[in-house]
Design an enzyme around this catalytic site. Structure first.
Site, mmCIF file in Angstrom:
data_model
loop_
_atom_site.group_PDB
_atom_site.id
_atom_site.type_symbol
_atom_site.label_atom_id
_atom_site.label_comp_id
_atom_site.label_asym_id
_atom_site.label_seq_id
_atom_site.Cartn_x
_atom_site.Cartn_y
_atom_site.Cartn_z
ATOM 1 C CD GLU A 181 149.350 64.999 43.757
ATOM 2 O OE1 GLU A 181 148.827 64.670 44.715
ATOM 3 O OE2 GLU A 181 149.025 65.913 42.706
ATOM 4 C CD1 TRP A 199 150.748 66.221 48.915
ATOM 5 C CD2 TRP A 199 151.063 67.211 46.898
ATOM 6 N NE1 TRP A 199 150.010 67.397 48.856
ATOM 7 C CE2 TRP A 199 150.069 67.967 47.351
ATOM 8 C CE3 TRP A 199 151.333 67.494 45.458
ATOM 9 C CZ2 TRP A 199 149.299 68.823 46.945
ATOM 10 C CZ3 TRP A 199 150.650 68.505 44.933
ATOM 11 C CH2 TRP A 199 149.794 69.233 45.664
ATOM 12 C CD GLU A 249 144.934 64.060 42.450
ATOM 13 O OE1 GLU A 249 146.009 63.319 42.987
ATOM 14 O OE2 GLU A 249 144.080 64.583 43.144
#
Length: 475
Positions: free
Chosen positions: A368, A410, A248
């Site tokens: 995710e 996730w 990220e």
């Protein structure tokens, strides 16, 4: 996923495969549960019967794959156009995240949990795991200081990779973190200051030449590591699906995106020059940026277009093989669950699939996604609805040969690791309906992967006896 410090911790299943009729039988049982979201209605149409079926354990689900898949050699995943291929067959991904595997593998008292999570994932047909191949300057650090490593932690990563291979699970290995968990760019800044560098903020990680050299030295060490268990160099190991530059990445100090773009360009070329065999992805969340103002309408909020990332521009960089997108409607849209989460996710995914086809010509993995038990109004029915909606969108792309290449939940946890749960953990033994959803998606994707070689794209409408099952209820 952003992780706070408090959320970071201070049998071989053999060759899978059986007769085709057994795979189809499992599929029919699950299809009869009618678990797919139909239309755009949301919760009311979802999953009532699925809980009536037992969850699938290793022993009674090991037949999800076709015979020929089990006989294929263990070779590198490659990209061909906008899809992944293995042994010249399509490879659509149903996978998961478990970020802490390396740290757990260091200690003999917790190492067994690594095996458990792979075993349980394989039991529902999951084929790819995304996990951290970094821990910088923290407790049980892999990299204790720039280019100084703890051999015991490296051996733990060796174990994770060797264990994944036993269960025919491939790994996406992330090489650093935007967030402070497991060190991240903040740790590199700390090292830089200790070395006498003048640094303004954490985003100098992306621009300062010394910090760039620290990152590249670490990448070189990891990629050239020889596994002490398998004796295979990491950059030669087909168990590794792909490298991820960073979890990220954001560069909020430069909303133009130029600083992060420059970093990605340099690091992508560097990784690929050292390891041209493996796929590479960035690790982005998927926010649209300044280069595509007409696309920012798909972002969850106005802030997300000011964090220095730019989905289309970033993924056009030489060396990047596929796109990554994350989905957190409960963080980005509202912390109270509602149909708005499913509606946002649908538009978010479809926009990125379309752009990956139209502009990028590459696969996109939704790396995710999940629902937190800490969300206001959480219930397992909604979680199943949400997961189903993600799976449905991907199957709609899959059946026409689109760029929707797969998804990674996730996150998946084995029993006895609740103290690590950030709210999103799925423990299969405690979630039979969710387990069945995952198993059905694995079954469908396995059939896609097995029935048709690359010479026949799904859009060619090749007839096969189980086509009616794959496209049951006209997804």
């Amino acid at each position: 996923m952003w992780l706070t410090d408090s959320e970071n911790m201070d049998t071989h299943v053999g060759k899978l495969g059986s007769k085709v009729f057994f795979s189809v039988a499992i599929f029919v049982i699950l299809v009869q549960s009618s678990i797919w979201v139909s239309g755009d209605g949301g919760l009311e149409t979802l999953v009532e019967d699925v809980a009536d079926h037992p969850s699938y354990s290793t022993s009674n689900y090991a037949g999800y794959e076709m015979d020929e898949l089990g006989d294929d050699p263990w070779t590198m995943v490659k990209k061909k156009g906008n899809q992944f291929v293995v042994n010249d067959k399509p490879f659509y991904v149903n996978g998961f995240n478990t970020y802490w595997l390396m740290v757990f593998a260091v200690d003999q008292s917790t190492r067994g949990k690594v095996t458990e999570v792979f075993q349980q994932a394989a039991s529902v047909g999951l084929t790819v795991c995304r996990t951290w191949a970094f821990n910088d300057g923290q407790w049980r650090a892999l990299q204790k200081s720039p280019s100084v490593y703890d051999e015991e932690v490296f051996k733990a990563l060796d174990f994770v990779i060797s264990e994944a291979r036993k269960f025919k699970i491939r790994l996406i290995l992330s090489l650093s973190n935007n967030w402070e968990g497991y060190g991240g760019k903040a740790q590199y800044i700390k090292w830089g200051k200790e070395a006498g560098l003048t640094l303004a903020n954490d985003d100098d990680f992306f621009s300062h030449p010394t910090l760039r050299s620290y990152y590249k030295a670490n990448v070189k060490t990891v990629l050239n590591r020889v596994n002490t268990i398998t004796n295979i160099t990491y950059k030669e190991d087909p168990t590794i699906f792909a490298w991820e530059l960073m979890n990220e990445p954001r560069c909020t100090s430069d909303p133009t995106g130029d600083k992060l773009q420059s970093w990605i360009q340099e690091m992508a070329v560097y990784v690929k020059s050292m390891d041209p065999k493996h796929l590479l992805e960035i690790g982005l969340e998927g926010f649209y940026g300044p280069s595509t103002p007409e696309k920012v309408q798909f972002n969850p909020n106005t802030y997300s277009q000011q964090v220095g990332t730019d989905f289309i521009r970033n993924h056009m960089i030489l060396g990047v093989d596929f796109a990554s997108v994350h989905i957190y409607a409960d963080s980005w849209v509202s912390q109270t669950i509602s149909d708005a989460h499913i509606n946002f996710t649908k538009s978010w995914m479809e926009a990125h699939i379309e752009d990956s086809e139209k502009y990028l010509g590459m696969p996109v993995v939704f790396a995710e996604f999940g629902v937190s038990t800490r969300d206001n109004g959480y219930n397992s029915t909604f979680r199943d609805a949400y997961i189903s909606s993600v799976y449905k969108i991907l199957l709609n792309s899959t059946k026409k040969g689109g760029s929707g290449a797969g998804s990674l939940l996730w996150q998946l946890f084995p029993d006895g690791t609740d103290y690590m749960d950030d709210g999103y953990a799925i423990v299969l033994s405690k979630s039979p309906s969710t387990s069945n959803l995952i198993a059905l998606q694995s079954t469908r994707l396995s059939m896609f992967n097995s029935m048709c070689g690359w010479n026949c794209r799904w859009s060619c409408h090749k007839k096969h006896p189980v086509d009616a099952l794959l496209f049951h209820d006209e997804l």
